[in-house]
Design an enzyme around this catalytic site. Structure first.
Site, PDB file in Angstrom:
ATOM      1  N   PHE A  29       0.932  -1.254   0.094  1.00  0.00           N
ATOM      2  CA  PHE A  29       0.278  -0.193   0.285  1.00  0.00           C
ATOM      3  C   PHE A  29       1.308   1.532   0.367  1.00  0.00           C
ATOM      4  CE2 PHE A  29       0.509  -1.726   4.627  1.00  0.00           C
ATOM      5  CZ  PHE A  29       1.135  -0.281   5.203  1.00  0.00           C
ATOM      6  N   TYR A  30       0.411   2.379  -0.274  1.00  0.00           N
ATOM      7  CA  TYR A  30       0.971   3.232  -0.243  1.00  0.00           C
ATOM      8  C   TYR A  30       0.602   4.853   0.578  1.00  0.00           C
ATOM      9  CZ  TYR A  30       2.678   1.161  -3.847  1.00  0.00           C
ATOM     10  OH  TYR A  30       4.066   1.191  -5.467  1.00  0.00           O
ATOM     11  N   VAL A  31       1.410   5.638   1.559  1.00  0.00           N
ATOM     12  CA  VAL A  31       1.272   6.489   2.574  1.00  0.00           C
ATOM     13  C   VAL A  31       1.516   7.483   1.549  1.00  0.00           C
ATOM     14  CG1 VAL A  31       1.752   5.009   4.384  1.00  0.00           C
ATOM     15  CG2 VAL A  31       3.520   6.053   3.355  1.00  0.00           C
TER      16      VAL A  31
END
Length: 157
Positions: A29-31
């Site tokens: 996932f991307y933050v």
């Protein structure tokens, strides 16, 4: 820091399956994500995690920094994910001395199979395996960040 030449391809033929040397279950996932830079967290086989920063706008070449992080912290960071969490199984397939990572996506991206080739140099087309399909390098809709943040490419729908 490592520079990578990355090419992406759709997979046209299942012949790669008989050549698989290893596989890894991945949740990522991307933050943070914006044009030219992303911050990603990847959990591999539920046992290890890494934080990856990528910079650059070139189609095939970017700067990449990767750091191991504690698994518990990666799980906590998932609460800050932007977009969807990507689930995929990555298969390692060697061809002519190069390692191909064939990602078979799950969840809402089921049906999408993308092969990536990351090398320090550009590999000539004649050295590529026959089971690769159309090259999608440079098509942002097939970048993992786009798959997490955007729509679903028609090929996976």
């Amino acid at each position: 820091m490592g520079k990578e030449v990355e090419r992406k391809f759709l997979v046209a033929d299942p012949a790669w399956r008989s050549l698989v040397e290893a596989h890894i279950r991945i949740r990522q996932f991307y933050v943070a994500a914006q044009p030219g830079r992303t911050v990603r967290v990847r959990i591999s086989d539920g046992g290890s995690a890494a934080l990856t920063l990528k910079f650059g706008n070139k189609t095939r070449e970017r700067d990449e920094f990767e750091y191991p992080i504690p698994l518990a912290e990666a799980e906590e960071l998932m609460a800050f994910a932007i977009g969807r969490v990507i689930e995929k199984t990555r298969h390692h397939v060697s061809h002519r001395g190069y390692l191909y990572e064939v990602d078979v996506f799950g969840g809402v991206l089921s049906g999408l199979v993308v092969a990536e080739l990351e090398t320090p140099e550009d590999v000539p087309d004649e050295m590529l395996p026959d089971w690769l399909g159309r090259e999608v390098t440079g098509e942002s809709r097939f970048y993992n960040a786009s798959l997490a943040l955007g729509g679903i490419p028609e090929i996976a729908a």
